[in-house]
Design a protein around this motif. Structure first.
Motif, PDB file in Angstrom:
ATOM      1  N   GLU A 150       0.846  -1.180   0.000  1.00  0.00           N
ATOM      2  CA  GLU A 150       0.000   0.000   0.000  1.00  0.00           C
ATOM      3  C   GLU A 150       0.894   1.247   0.000  1.00  0.00           C
ATOM      4  O   GLU A 150       2.079   1.174   0.368  1.00  0.00           O
ATOM      5  CB  GLU A 150      -0.898  -0.001   1.224  1.00  0.00           C
ATOM      6  N   CYS A 152       1.290   3.587   2.010  1.00  0.00           N
ATOM      7  CA  CYS A 152       1.907   3.876   3.311  1.00  0.00           C
ATOM      8  C   CYS A 152       3.150   3.038   3.576  1.00  0.00           C
ATOM      9  O   CYS A 152       3.944   3.346   4.466  1.00  0.00           O
ATOM     10  CB  CYS A 152       0.895   3.663   4.425  1.00  0.00           C
ATOM     11  N   ARG A 153       3.310   1.939   2.838  1.00  0.00           N
ATOM     12  CA  ARG A 153       4.460   1.025   2.923  1.00  0.00           C
ATOM     13  C   ARG A 153       4.530   0.232   4.227  1.00  0.00           C
ATOM     14  O   ARG A 153       5.519  -0.451   4.472  1.00  0.00           O
ATOM     15  CB  ARG A 153       5.785   1.763   2.685  1.00  0.00           C
ATOM     16  N   THR A 177       5.097  -0.493  -4.367  1.00  0.00           N
ATOM     17  CA  THR A 177       3.662  -0.259  -4.443  1.00  0.00           C
ATOM     18  C   THR A 177       3.146  -0.570  -5.848  1.00  0.00           C
ATOM     19  O   THR A 177       3.919  -0.664  -6.807  1.00  0.00           O
ATOM     20  CB  THR A 177       3.320   1.192  -4.105  1.00  0.00           C
ATOM     21  N   LYS A 198      -4.705  -9.583  -5.302  1.00  0.00           N
ATOM     22  CA  LYS A 198      -4.212  -8.884  -4.119  1.00  0.00           C
ATOM     23  C   LYS A 198      -4.043  -9.884  -2.998  1.00  0.00           C
ATOM     24  O   LYS A 198      -4.971 -10.619  -2.669  1.00  0.00           O
ATOM     25  CB  LYS A 198      -5.183  -7.773  -3.708  1.00  0.00           C
TER      26      LYS A 198
END
Length: 211
Positions: A150, A152-153, A177, A198
């Motif tokens: 994502e 935000c990592r 990402t 995913k």
């Protein structure tokens, strides 16, 4: 500093690593490939395909297709042993080479790039994607299996922890990402990148198309 080999020696360590990849991926390969939906391809190029775990899952999903596994000689040797005498032996070609230095074999309309991109920098991914682009037939597709973070990592957590592993154990590897994968695929000439699968760990799949 290079990591020293185990007591068994460097060749045995490489063989064990290749076998371990099959042990990890074998139980989940069919499920992950199934999540891609119906697959329609004539020939798949499995880049860095190791002993053939993902090739076999892809061929099971596309019974009329054939495959080429392209990897280092040690991996190709294991693939040959795994395929020998199997129902897939006459559907798979084995080709030894180094995707960092060699061009990839042509003739495929689908390319599978599995658990490679985390090992190196985004620039190296762009170079590899460009080689895949050149190898694929017009209209062919690339599927990249790896950790996808994502923005935000920190999510997924397994990916964040794996990024630390890559920081310690590689020169430039990491986790990336979807936007980064999409940008790198487009830079190589691919179109319409999408996150087809995913997953919390290393079984996310990004797909894109060669015009």
């Amino acid at each position: 500093m290079p990591r020293p080999s185990s007591i068994r020696g460097p060749r045995a360590d490489i063989d064990s690593f290749i076998a371990a990849m099959h042990t990890v991926s074998g139980p989940v390969a069919d499920e992950v490939i199934g999540q891609l939906g119906p697959l329609h391809f004539k020939r798949v190029l499995d880049v860095g395909g190791a002993s053939g775990t993902w090739t076999l899952a892809l061929l099971r999903a596309a019974p009329g297709a054939t495959a080429t596994i392209f990897d280092l000689p040690e991996a190709i040797a294991q693939a040959g042993r795994r395929l020998a005498g199997s129902e897939f032996a006459d559907r798979v070609s084995l080709l030894a080479g180094d995707f960092y230095t060699d061009e990839l074999p042509g003739g495929a309309d689908f390319a599978w790039v599995s658990a490679i991109c985390h090992q190196h920098s985004r620039q190296k991914s762009r170079e590899l994607f460009a080689k895949v682009f050149r190898a694929l037939e017009s209209g062919g597709r690339i599927a990249v299996r790896d950790v996808v973070m994502e923005p935000c990592r920190t999510i997924p957590a397994q990916g964040a922890l794996f990024a630390v592993n890559m920081l310690v154990n590689t020169q430039s590897g990491g986790t990336f990402t979807f936007d980064e994968y999409a940008s790198d695929l487009r830079a190589a000439g691919f179109e319409n990148p999408r996150l087809a699968v995913k997953h919390e760990a290393m079984n996310s799949v990004v797909v894109a198309q060669r015009p």
